[in-house]
Structure formats: structure tokens, C-alpha cells
Scaffold this motif. Structure first.
Motif, PDB file in Angstrom:
ATOM      1  N   GLU A   1       0.825  -1.212   0.000  1.00 30.07           N
ATOM      2  CA  GLU A   1       0.000   0.000   0.000  1.00 30.07           C
ATOM      3  C   GLU A   1       0.858   1.260   0.000  1.00 30.07           C
ATOM      4  N   TYR A   2       1.956   1.259   0.755  1.00 25.86           N
ATOM      5  CA  TYR A   2       2.794   2.456   0.885  1.00 25.86           C
ATOM      6  C   TYR A   2       4.048   2.406   0.001  1.00 25.86           C
ATOM      7  N   ASN A   3       4.084   1.449  -0.933  1.00 29.02           N
ATOM      8  CA  ASN A   3       5.180   1.351  -1.900  1.00 29.02           C
ATOM      9  C   ASN A   3       6.536   1.163  -1.206  1.00 29.02           C
ATOM     10  N   VAL A   4       6.569   0.245  -0.255  1.00 24.24           N
ATOM     11  CA  VAL A   4       7.783  -0.096   0.482  1.00 24.24           C
ATOM     12  C   VAL A   4       8.162  -1.528   0.136  1.00 24.24           C
ATOM     13  N   VAL A   5       9.426  -1.774  -0.158  1.00 23.11           N
ATOM     14  CA  VAL A   5       9.885  -3.128  -0.480  1.00 23.11           C
ATOM     15  C   VAL A   5      10.133  -3.901   0.813  1.00 23.11           C
ATOM     16  N   LEU A   6       9.506  -5.046   0.943  1.00 25.93           N
ATOM     17  CA  LEU A   6       9.705  -5.900   2.108  1.00 25.93           C
ATOM     18  C   LEU A   6      10.667  -7.025   1.749  1.00 25.93           C
ATOM     19  N   ILE A   7      11.790  -7.084   2.469  1.00 33.93           N
ATOM     20  CA  ILE A   7      12.834  -8.088   2.234  1.00 33.93           C
ATOM     21  C   ILE A   7      12.851  -9.047   3.425  1.00 33.93           C
ATOM     22  N   GLU A   8      12.657 -10.320   3.152  1.00 36.30           N
ATOM     23  CA  GLU A   8      12.650 -11.330   4.221  1.00 36.30           C
ATOM     24  C   GLU A   8      13.955 -12.115   4.187  1.00 36.30           C
ATOM     25  N   ASP A   9      14.698 -12.065   5.300  1.00 34.85           N
ATOM     26  CA  ASP A   9      15.927 -12.840   5.449  1.00 34.85           C
ATOM     27  C   ASP A   9      15.543 -14.198   6.021  1.00 34.85           C
ATOM     28  N   CYS A  10      15.575 -15.206   5.156  1.00 32.18           N
ATOM     29  CA  CYS A  10      15.135 -16.554   5.536  1.00 32.18           C
ATOM     30  C   CYS A  10      16.303 -17.490   5.818  1.00 32.18           C
ATOM     31  N   ALA A  11      17.456 -16.939   6.169  1.00 28.60           N
ATOM     32  CA  ALA A  11      18.647 -17.760   6.367  1.00 28.60           C
ATOM     33  C   ALA A  11      18.446 -18.807   7.452  1.00 28.60           C
ATOM     34  N   GLN A  12      17.605 -18.496   8.443  1.00 33.74           N
ATOM     35  CA  GLN A  12      17.401 -19.423   9.553  1.00 33.74           C
ATOM     36  C   GLN A  12      16.120 -20.243   9.424  1.00 33.74           C
ATOM     37  N   SER A  13      15.345 -20.005   8.374  1.00 26.45           N
ATOM     38  CA  SER A  13      13.996 -20.599   8.322  1.00 26.45           C
ATOM     39  C   SER A  13      13.671 -21.305   7.018  1.00 26.45           C
ATOM     40  N   LEU A  14      14.665 -21.601   6.207  1.00 21.00           N
ATOM     41  CA  LEU A  14      14.392 -22.095   4.853  1.00 21.00           C
ATOM     42  C   LEU A  14      13.515 -23.343   4.839  1.00 21.00           C
ATOM     43  N   LEU A  15      13.630 -24.202   5.839  1.00 20.13           N
ATOM     44  CA  LEU A  15      12.877 -25.450   5.848  1.00 20.13           C
ATOM     45  C   LEU A  15      11.567 -25.356   6.625  1.00 20.13           C
ATOM     46  N   SER A  16      11.221 -24.167   7.094  1.00 19.48           N
ATOM     47  CA  SER A  16       9.930 -23.972   7.760  1.00 19.48           C
ATOM     48  C   SER A  16       8.844 -23.712   6.724  1.00 19.48           C
ATOM     49  N   ASN A  17       7.619 -24.053   7.055  1.00 22.62           N
ATOM     50  CA  ASN A  17       6.500 -23.841   6.124  1.00 22.62           C
ATOM     51  C   ASN A  17       6.157 -22.356   6.014  1.00 22.62           C
ATOM     52  N   GLY A  18       5.806 -21.928   4.809  1.00 24.47           N
ATOM     53  CA  GLY A  18       5.393 -20.552   4.586  1.00 24.47           C
ATOM     54  C   GLY A  18       6.529 -19.564   4.457  1.00 24.47           C
ATOM     55  N   VAL A  19       7.746 -20.049   4.369  1.00 26.47           N
ATOM     56  CA  VAL A  19       8.894 -19.157   4.327  1.00 26.47           C
ATOM     57  C   VAL A  19       9.011 -18.471   2.962  1.00 26.47           C
ATOM     58  N   GLY A  20       9.319 -17.179   2.975  1.00 26.48           N
ATOM     59  CA  GLY A  20       9.593 -16.437   1.755  1.00 26.48           C
ATOM     60  C   GLY A  20       8.395 -16.173   0.873  1.00 26.48           C
ATOM     61  N   ASN A  21       7.176 -16.331   1.407  1.00 27.17           N
ATOM     62  CA  ASN A  21       5.981 -16.159   0.584  1.00 27.17           C
ATOM     63  C   ASN A  21       5.337 -14.789   0.717  1.00 27.17           C
ATOM     64  N   PHE A  22       5.493 -14.139   1.864  1.00 29.70           N
ATOM     65  CA  PHE A  22       4.817 -12.864   2.099  1.00 29.70           C
ATOM     66  C   PHE A  22       5.836 -11.733   2.190  1.00 29.70           C
ATOM     67  N   CYS A  23       6.459 -11.464   1.048  1.00 34.74           N
ATOM     68  CA  CYS A  23       7.466 -10.406   0.931  1.00 34.74           C
ATOM     69  C   CYS A  23       7.674 -10.125  -0.555  1.00 34.74           C
ATOM     70  N   HIS A  24       8.294  -8.997  -0.847  1.00 37.15           N
ATOM     71  CA  HIS A  24       8.643  -8.705  -2.238  1.00 37.15           C
ATOM     72  C   HIS A  24       9.838  -9.542  -2.684  1.00 37.15           C
TER      73      HIS A  24
END
Length: 375
Positions: A138-161
């Protein structure tokens, strides 16, 4: 003296590397012609290291001198790609390492923010991340998710730009990172990225394997040491839209990874620590383990920095070198009480699958002995 110790290690254990990982699969993996990667990596673009993926994202998005919200509880390698940005730090919330979603949404609604970086601490993916993602769009902000610790968890890296990760933190490979682009308007920008391959990738990866073979973790070799040996690593930190691909070792070994087995083993060891420490004078920084989480470790908090440091010394003298996640970088401003508390008073207990139950019990007994003597 040290040379004799190294040779003795080779004679006693010539086909095993650190943490009891068989050496032969590392050496034979490069001859495996299978190119099929695990399905959970389908939408990820592989890089040599996770920090390379994070650095590339910062360069491509051109965040220099722009305002970026960044968690102050972080390691220097995670924040270094953004040091030329106008960094504004935010604290995390304990217990559970929750991201202050309401605070971040309030900031982007009142300030000119270009990007937000969030970290999935110890494998957890913030449950309110979709809410933050919608606000960022909505506010034109890029969301970056650092998934280095969570790659094998479910739902990782799906809710980010954009998402980045490190492969070697959770999987048995000597190198490897990755990035994933979710936002359709950003995909054309990242098409200009040049993926480079060279024999130096395999040489660097082989050196990492050798260090593990000889159990030389106590040398504390870091990125700086490798940059002196392999200058291309230093060049990769420059403001370019190019990145090194992972080594052949990494790519071939990924075809053999069994995520379910890794997750199950890590969760079992996490539950072991919770059961063993429930009566001791420590606090659980991550008191619950959701069904969808593959944990990186088991973080605990001691009563003071002095107690924590004495515990570390006690364990180190007995050959157990526990991890601290993380010492807060010295340029982080004061006032972030949670991050400073974690940096000064925490220790992360290991949950990697290669750690035998006998060794887990041994570490547990030493830790109990240490608490009785130190506290």
C-alpha cells in the motif's frame, strides 16, 4: 604440536568430517549427474553464499542513501550490504522473537521508507507477516525477508517482495545461498543479474570441507580470511549486478537433501533441550515450537552477562564451544533493550541432526554442572 593433532585427527577419522558427516558424499557428489533440485527450491535462484544474495538484492534495488528499517538484533554480515543506506533500527520482542508489526506499519505510514528487512529468527516465520506485506504494498515499500534461519519452515519467503536465504545453515553443504522474487514488478529488474561460474567456487567450497574434515572450527575463519585467499569474494561485495553461482559440490549435494528428515531431527533435539532445561535457572527465549517450524537452534537466556560468560568459559574448557547469536554490531545505537539483552545474556544450544543423542546428553550434563557451579 598442532600439526601432530591435525595428523592424528586424519588417522583416527579419515572419512568423516565435523559433526559426524560422512566425507565420501562430499567428494562423490561432484560426480553425480543429477540436476534435479528439491521442490522447495523451485522458485529460488542459487548463489555462492547467503550474504551474496542479500548484497545483490541491496544493489539491484539501489537502496544507497535511502531509508531502510532494519532489526538491530542481527549479525554484521546481514547488515553490511545496507551500510550505505540510511538505516533506522527497530527492536524485536521477547519471548518468541516477534517482529513489532504495528510499530513498522506506523512508521511506513508516516515516514518516507524505501525498504524493510525482517529476519525469521531461529526458524520462526512471523505470523503477522502477511499483514505487514499488504501494508508495504500500500505504501510502496519493499519488504525483504531474510530466511537464512527458516528455509525449511513452512510458509517461508511467501509474504514479501524479495526473500534471501543461506543453504548451509540448515543443510549439509559447504556453501550456497539463494534469493526469490515474489513481486512481479521487480522481476524484470532482476533479469539483468549476471550469474557467474568459476573453478574458484569449487576450490573455495573444497577448502571449507577440508576445514570441517580436520575439525578446525576453532580457527574461527571468517569471510575476511577467505577474501584474502580468493579475491573474487571481495569483488563480489562491490556495487555490481553480478553474483557467483554455488559450487558444484553444493548443487549436487542438494539433490540428496531430505528436508523432512532434517526437520524431524531438529525438532526432536529442540524438544530434548526444552525437557532437559525446564527445571534449571534459565529462560527460554523461544518457549514454543509451532508445527510449521524447523528450528535453527535452542536459544536460552541467563540471569546476567557475567553468568553467561562464565558458563561459556566452563563449557569451552571441556571442549564444548557454544554459539552466541549474536554480538550486536558496535554501530547499533543504545536503547534497544531486547537486542542488547540477547547479545549479552544468551547462548544457542545446537539441534543439528548429526549430533548424537549421547553427545546431546553429555552437553546437557555439563551445562547442568556449570549452572550449579557458576550461578
Amino acid at each position: 604440536m598442532y600439526k601432530r593433532q591435525v595428523l592424528q585427527r586424519i588417522r583416527m577419522n579419515p572419512f568423516f568430517i565435523g559433526k559426524n558427516i560422512p566425507l565420501w558424499p562430499h567428494l562423490s557428489a561432484i560426480f553425480d549427474n543429477s540436476e534435479k533440485l528439491p521442490t522447495f527450491l523451485t522458485n529460488w535462484q542459487l548463489t555462492f553464499m547467503g550474504r551474496d544474495a542479500l548484497r545483490l538484492v541491496g544493489n539491484v534495488l539501489n537502496l544507497a542513501e535511502k531509508k531502510v528499517l532494519f532489526p538491530c538484533y542481527c549479525c554484521i554480515e546481514a547488515v553490511s550490504p545496507f551500510l550505505d543506506s540510511n538505516l533506522c533500527f527497530y527492536d524485536v520482542e521477547l519471548p518468541g522473537f516477534h517482529i513489532p508489526i504495528d510499530e513498522l506499519i506506523d512508521k511506513i505510514s508516516h515516514e518516507q521508507i524505501s525498504a524493510i528487512v525482517v529476519i525469521d529468527y531461529f526458524g520462526q516465520v512471523e505470523s503477522r507477516l502477511p499483514e505487514l506485506y499488504e501494508a508495504c504494498k500500500e505504501y510502496n515499500v519493499v519488504l525483504i525477508e531474510d530466511c537464512a534461519q527458516s528455509l525449511l519452515s513452512n510458509g517461508v519467503g511467501n509474504f514479501c517482495h524479495v526473500a534471501t536465504t543461506s543453504l548451509r545453515k540448515l543443510m549439509p553443504c559447504p556453501d550456497g545461498g539463494a534469493f526469490k522474487i515474489n513481486a512481479t514488478d521487480l522481476k524484470p529488474i532482476f533479469k539483468s543479474v549476471k550469474m557467474k561460474r568459476g573453478v574458484v567456487n569449487d576450490i573455495a567450497a573444497l577448502l571449507i570441507i577440508i576445514i570441517d574434515v580436520l575439525h578446525l572450527e576453532e580457527l574461527n575463519l571468517n569471510r575476511g580470511h577467505f577474501e584474502k585467499i580468493f579475491p573474487f569474494l571481495k569483488r563480489m561485495k562491490q556495487k555490481t549486478r553480478s553474483v557467483m553461482k554455488p559450487s558444484h559440490f553444493c548443487e549436487r549435494m542438494l539433490t540428496r537433501v531430505k528436508p523432512d528428515v532434517i526437520c524431524t531431527a531438529r525438532r526432536e533435539r529442540w524438544l530434548f533441550w526444552k525437557d532437559q532445561l525446564k527445571t534449571l535457572d534459565v529462560k527460554f527465549a523461544m518457549p514454543t515450537l509451532a508445527d510449521n517450524v524447523c528450528p535453527l537452534g535452542f536459544p536460552i537466556l541467563f540471569g546476567s552477562k557475567n553468568i553467561r560468560d562464565n558458563i561459556l568459559k566452563f563449557m569451552s574448557k571441556r571442549g564444548i564451544h557454544l554459539k552466541v547469536h549474536w554480538p550486536v554490531p558496535n554501530f547499533i545505537p543504545s536503547g534497544f533493550t531486547t537486542s542488547l539483552k540477547m547479545a549479552d545474556r544468551s547462548v544457542t544450544l545446537p539441534v543439528f541432526p548429526e549430533l548424537s543423542w549421547a553427545k546431546m546428553k553429555h552437553i546437557s550434563n555439563l551445562l547442568k554442572e556449570a549452572l550449579n557451579k557458576v550461578v
